[in-house]
Design an enzyme around this catalytic site. Structure first.
Site, mmCIF file in Angstrom:
data_model
loop_
_atom_site.group_PDB
_atom_site.id
_atom_site.type_symbol
_atom_site.label_atom_id
_atom_site.label_comp_id
_atom_site.label_asym_id
_atom_site.label_seq_id
_atom_site.Cartn_x
_atom_site.Cartn_y
_atom_site.Cartn_z
ATOM 1 N N LYS A 25 0.844 -1.203 0.000
ATOM 2 C CA LYS A 25 0.000 0.000 0.000
ATOM 3 C C LYS A 25 0.879 1.253 0.000
ATOM 4 O O LYS A 25 2.080 1.184 0.313
ATOM 5 C CB LYS A 25 -0.894 -0.019 1.239
ATOM 6 C CG LYS A 25 -0.144 0.001 2.567
ATOM 7 C CD LYS A 25 -1.086 -0.272 3.742
ATOM 8 C CE LYS A 25 -0.324 -0.319 5.057
ATOM 9 N NZ LYS A 25 -1.181 -0.764 6.179
ATOM 10 N N TYR A 27 16.144 29.002 11.521
ATOM 11 C CA TYR A 27 14.898 29.630 11.988
ATOM 12 C C TYR A 27 14.741 29.510 13.490
ATOM 13 O O TYR A 27 14.991 28.449 14.069
ATOM 14 C CB TYR A 27 13.686 28.939 11.337
ATOM 15 C CG TYR A 27 13.442 29.333 9.904
ATOM 16 C CD1 TYR A 27 13.143 30.645 9.542
ATOM 17 C CD2 TYR A 27 13.490 28.372 8.898
ATOM 18 C CE1 TYR A 27 12.907 30.988 8.227
ATOM 19 C CE2 TYR A 27 13.240 28.699 7.567
ATOM 20 C CZ TYR A 27 12.952 30.020 7.243
ATOM 21 O OH TYR A 27 12.712 30.359 5.947
ATOM 22 N N ARG A 82 -10.351 -0.415 15.209
ATOM 23 C CA ARG A 82 -10.126 0.482 14.089
ATOM 24 C C ARG A 82 -11.123 0.010 13.042
ATOM 25 O O ARG A 82 -12.293 -0.184 13.371
ATOM 26 C CB ARG A 82 -8.658 0.394 13.634
ATOM 27 C CG ARG A 82 -8.261 1.514 12.696
ATOM 28 C CD ARG A 82 -6.791 1.446 12.283
ATOM 29 N NE ARG A 82 -6.448 0.214 11.570
ATOM 30 C CZ ARG A 82 -5.273 -0.002 10.996
ATOM 31 N NH1 ARG A 82 -4.322 0.905 11.056
ATOM 32 N NH2 ARG A 82 -5.036 -1.146 10.370
ATOM 33 N N MET A 86 12.571 23.932 4.888
ATOM 34 C CA MET A 86 11.834 23.228 3.836
ATOM 35 C C MET A 86 12.775 22.526 2.850
ATOM 36 O O MET A 86 12.535 21.398 2.443
ATOM 37 C CB MET A 86 10.935 24.208 3.077
ATOM 38 C CG MET A 86 9.989 23.496 2.121
ATOM 39 S SD MET A 86 8.977 24.621 1.142
ATOM 40 C CE MET A 86 7.967 25.395 2.374
#
Ligand SMILES: *Cc1c(COP(=O)(O)O)cnc(C)c1O
Length: 383
Positions: A44, A269, A143, A326
């Site tokens: 998957k 940052y 679930r 990023m």
């Protein structure tokens, strides 16, 4: 600074996926199964981010014929990729209206309610026979799956069960990666009892219970078909113990800038960490948009790859410093000698020693999330 013969594609990072290791892991898992139990494979989410087009044929070549994907779209794509003799099951079942497309492609949905079974029979039956389907039972994970009381009601409708052409019944373990957890045995007992009751009505139905970690719990957990995913891709199925799987991924990030700082300076940052005067920093190409999860800021590490004068490469573990951005991440490479620094080629974030499990731990998550987050700006190479 090295890496001079890097291709244009590799310039944004090189993700190497070792398909021979996937094949080896499949065979190792299969060898653990009790006699008579088949080894399936969960592919998957694009084979956990590694590329289902490349991974699935390798598993097929090793003899795998039971594949599991999450969605109808994944099932259709896999069907087109592999020979007709594979069984493909959809772990997240079907939405209303998908029955015909699913049956026509010969995909096996894992159904979770009586209503879904009724719809399957109504929409796919020809000559009094529905297309093959599977039932997903909730044995205690709470679930996706049919609960105990609904299953009891279903058993009281043997005509429906017989007309549904059930070929498989599955359930999923919640705590398989904690062998001592009492829930494992509780779920095992529930599932074994439910399989037995179902077989009294549908004697041909096969059973499937174990994911990767479930295989390590022992033969009682193996049933007819095992469904490993993560361990195929190198994730440790028995946390806390030596990883019996072979690593599959290597992630090599190019260095954009190697610089020495003058004075104690904040890095990145938020100015969360300070590099002390004289530190050497390597800014690499690879950030959270590439799957270098920001949550590992200040905690993760990499391996500085140094070209050896006599050929070959050596690796030195170096810490991240400051926040992951990023597109970039900064490593403190001050422990390298001047000579080593001059021969610095790249920083690896995943290799045979730096595992996806460790990277997951540094980010406060699991290796599964590391793999499925791997970015799409890298050059992907299969070997
Ligand atoms: C993802 C999944 C698996 C595979 O689990 P791993 O822990 O990756 O081996 C097996 N069964 C179900 C129902 C799943 O959702």
């Amino acid at each position: 600074m090295g890496g001079g013969n890097m291709t244009l594609e590799e310039a944004e990072g090189l993700l190497t996926i070792n398909l021979a290791a996937v094949a080896e892991n499949y065979c190792a898992l299969r060898a653990r199964l009790r006699t008579g139990s088949r080894c399936g494979a969960v592919v998957k989410a694009n084979a956990y981010g590694l590329g289902v087009e490349q991974v699935a044929p390798v598993l097929y070549a090793q003899g795998c014929r039971d594949f599991f994907v999450a969605t109808l779209a994944e099932g259709l794509a896999l069907r087109a990729l592999l020979a007709d003799d594979v069984r493909i099951s959809l772990l997240t079942g079907l939405r209303p209206g998908q029955e015909k497309a699913c049956a026509q492609a010969g995909l096996i949905p894992l159904l979770v309610s009586t209503e879904q079974l009724q719809q399957w029979v109504a929409k796919t039956s020809a000559n009094g026979q529905a297309a093959p389907c599977a039932l997903k039972l909730d044995s205690g994970m709470t679930r996706l799956g049919m609960g105990e009381s609904e299953f009891a009601h279903l058993l009281a409708q043997p005509e429906l069960l017989r007309s549904a052409n059930l070929c498989l019944v599955i359930s999923h373990l919640a705590c398989a990666d904690e062998p001592e957890h009492p829930q494992n045995r509780r779920q095992l007992e529930n599932f074994a009892r439910e399989v037995k009751a179902l077989r009294a009505i549908c004697p041909q139905v096969e059973s499937s219970f174990a994911n990767s970690s479930g295989i390590c719990l022992g033969e009682e957990y193996h049933f007819d078909v095992a469904r490993p995913g993560s361990a195929l891709y190198g994730i440790n199925p028995c946390p806390g113990q030596h990883n019996p799987m072979t690593p599959v991924v290597n992630l090599r990030l190019p260095i954009l800038q190697l610089r020495q700082v003058d004075g104690d300076v904040p890095v990145g940052y938020g100015a969360t960490q300070t590099a002390v005067s004289g530190s050497w920093l390597a800014v690499v190409r690879g950030g959270y948009a590439d799957g270098v999860l920001r949550a590992q800021s200040g905690r993760g590490c990499g391996a500085a790859v140094v070209a050896e004068p006599e050929g070959g490469e050596s690796r030195i573990v170096v810490p991240m410093i400051g926040r992951v951005s990023m597109d970039t991440t900064v490593f403190d490479v001050s422990t390298l000698s001047d000579s080593q620094r001059a021969r610095l080629q790249a920083v690896e974030m995943l290799n045979d020693e730096l595992t996806v499990d460790e990277m997951g731990a540094a980010a406060g998550t699991i290796g599964y999330e590391i793999l499925t987050s791997l970015g799409h700006r890298y050059c992907r190479r299969y070997c």
